[in-house]
Scaffold this active site. Structure first.
Site, PDB file in Angstrom:
ATOM      1  N   HIS A  79       0.842  -1.198   0.000  1.00 34.21           N
ATOM      2  CA  HIS A  79       0.000   0.000   0.000  1.00 34.21           C
ATOM      3  C   HIS A  79       0.876   1.246   0.000  1.00 34.21           C
ATOM      4  CE1 HIS A  79      -4.220  -1.429   0.782  1.00 34.21           C
ATOM      5  NE2 HIS A  79      -3.523  -2.537   0.902  1.00 34.21           N
ATOM      6  N   TYR A 208      -8.784   5.537   8.033  1.00 30.93           N
ATOM      7  CA  TYR A 208      -8.789   5.855   9.459  1.00 30.93           C
ATOM      8  C   TYR A 208      -9.820   6.966   9.662  1.00 30.93           C
ATOM      9  CZ  TYR A 208      -4.426   3.226  10.127  1.00 30.93           C
ATOM     10  OH  TYR A 208      -3.476   2.226  10.204  1.00 30.93           O
ATOM     11  N   PRO A 300      -2.600   0.067  18.602  1.00 32.43           N
ATOM     12  CA  PRO A 300      -2.491  -0.399  17.214  1.00 32.43           C
ATOM     13  C   PRO A 300      -2.707   0.699  16.178  1.00 32.43           C
ATOM     14  CG  PRO A 300      -4.589  -1.075  18.180  1.00 32.43           C
ATOM     15  CD  PRO A 300      -3.789  -0.474  19.294  1.00 32.43           C
ATOM     16  N   LYS A 304       2.623  -0.001  14.699  1.00 28.16           N
ATOM     17  CA  LYS A 304       4.040  -0.061  15.039  1.00 28.16           C
ATOM     18  C   LYS A 304       4.455  -1.329  15.780  1.00 28.16           C
ATOM     19  CE  LYS A 304       5.590   3.483  13.123  1.00 28.16           C
ATOM     20  NZ  LYS A 304       5.475   2.913  11.822  1.00 28.16           N
ATOM     21  N   TYR A 392       4.554   6.695   9.780  1.00 26.00           N
ATOM     22  CA  TYR A 392       3.767   5.491   9.501  1.00 26.00           C
ATOM     23  C   TYR A 392       4.591   4.449   8.746  1.00 26.00           C
ATOM     24  CZ  TYR A 392      -0.597   2.916   8.476  1.00 26.00           C
ATOM     25  OH  TYR A 392      -1.587   1.974   8.405  1.00 26.00           O
TER      26      TYR A 392
END
Length: 398
Positions: A79, A208, A300, A304, A392
């Site tokens: 992704h 998100y 979560p 990480k 990220y």
């Protein structure tokens, strides 16, 4: 009786045979450093426990460049971004354009399957279904641990170095004297209600979502199986939620003027996932070294957990390799400080993502509006998007 206990000798004893412990074992074996891994669970239990996994490119490289297996490249789903959704609108972040990086969706249990197969292929000494009962002599040159095998046999392992890779309920961590440790913890007033469903992807990228009803994450597992979460009370009863109720709740958290609609299907797994932020300092004591969840856990939201575990393993492996190749313990002595620098960066990022995207049950209207202002600031600034993308996808090793 001690006289009936079989003594095993090795260079590195590893307590914990999840991905972190097996990866360290694999790297050590490639460097010719003998090691033994002991894990309380059986391999089938670990391989069939559904756990999400978003791997940084560095974690993918650690698997592929060291000869574990190529399944992460053929079955993993690369992704190049995520969508932040708030006020009912999606705001895409393009990781390739922002920081020239990607992540790969590949479940943690699949990572375990690959590593377990590699250790078996290479003749590794990995003992599943074996319970560690004692850890001894950590401040000597020969730390030890005792375990009971699945068949009832009693063993004592004598080693040069002992590694605790035994997860968030670590037995090894508890053996460090209180006077030599400090714990940092944040508990959150919410958990995640997670599902696995037989359905097509609802979106090309992960979503998100911040909503007045609470956070939601639209994630993926494959073209036909999807992983999704929504914020819930830590005491939520999964049996109280029907499929229709779950889909309705997820949909209302992503509703917006753009008419975005989830693609639904039969749900075959439901779970409530409580979480916290935790760090143990230091990550070592005598000749004991903690890696992964044994030393720290993160919410979560920042993806990480496994990546931090692999980062610990890489730092520790390089220190152990240096110790045996040069006789110098300098990198071993600096392991905790080196690993903790990345751990605290990840803790900051994970806490930030969690507080920005979730809706605390007792939140004042000011705080709800403030979070929306923060999301607007991040998505409206290239520098804000770039910071999120860099964090990220992972920071460079070293």
């Amino acid at each position: 009786m001690a006289s009936e206990r079989t003594v095993l000798k090795t260079r590195v004893g590893i307590v914990g045979g999840g991905p972190a412990g097996l990866m360290l074992s694999h790297l050590l074996a490639r460097a010719g450093i003998e090691n033994i891994v002991v894990e309380s669970r059986d391999a089938d239990t670990i391989s069939t426990t559904h756990r999400a996994g978003i791997l940084e490119s560095g974690a993918v490289a650690l698997l592929t460049d060291t000869g574990v297996d190529g399944r992460v490249l053929t079955l993993g789903d690369e992704h190049a971004g995520i969508d932040l959704r708030f006020n009912g609108e999606s705001h895409p972040l393009d990781f390739r354009e922002l920081v020239d990086a990607t992540v790969t969706l590949y479940a943690q249990n699949e990572v375990f399957v690959d590593l377990a197969a590699a250790r078996e292929r290479d003749g590794g000494d990995v003992r599943f279904g074996s319970e560690v009962t004692a850890v001894l002599d950590l401040e000597t040159e020969t730390p030890k641990f005792r375990f009971t095998a699945g068949d009832g046999g009693e063993f004592e392992v004598h080693c040069d170095l002992l590694v605790g890779a035994d997860g968030s309920r670590s037995f090894c961590r508890r053996q460090i004297p209180e006077s030599n440790r400090r714990d940092f913890t944040v508990k959150y007033p919410f958990a995640w209600f997670g599902i696995l469903a037989e359905a097509p992807k609802s979106s090309p990228e992960l979503i998100y979502a911040n909503s007045p009803h609470g956070f939601a994450l639209v994630s993926q597992r494959s073209e036909t199986v999807q992983r999704m979460y929504f914020q819930c009370d830590p005491g939520e009863d999964v049996d109280a939620w029907s499929e229709d109720r779950i889909w309705s709740e997820l949909q209302r958290r992503v509703d917006g003027p753009d008419g975005f609609t989830l693609k639904t299907g039969p749900i075959f797994d439901k779970t409530v996932l409580p979480f916290r932020s935790f760090v143990r300092e230091p990550l070592s004591h005598g000749r004991l070294f903690l890696v992964g969840d044994a030393g720290h856990t993160v919410p979560p939201t920042g993806a990480k957990g496994l990546n931090l575990a692999f980062a610990d393993v890489r730092v520790l492996f390089e220190a152990i390799d240096s110790f045996y190749s040069t006789g110098n313990a300098g990198l071993l002595e600096g392991y905790s400080d080196t690993a903790l620098r990345r751990v605290w960066k990840a803790q900051n990022f994970s806490y930030w993502m969690t507080t920005m995207l979730h809706t605390p049950p007792d939140a004042e209207p000011f705080m709800l509006k403030r979070a929306l202002g923060e999301l607007d600031t991040v998505t409206g600034s290239r520098y804000g998007r770039q910071y999120l993308a860099e964090s990220y996808t992972g920071w460079p090793h070293g």
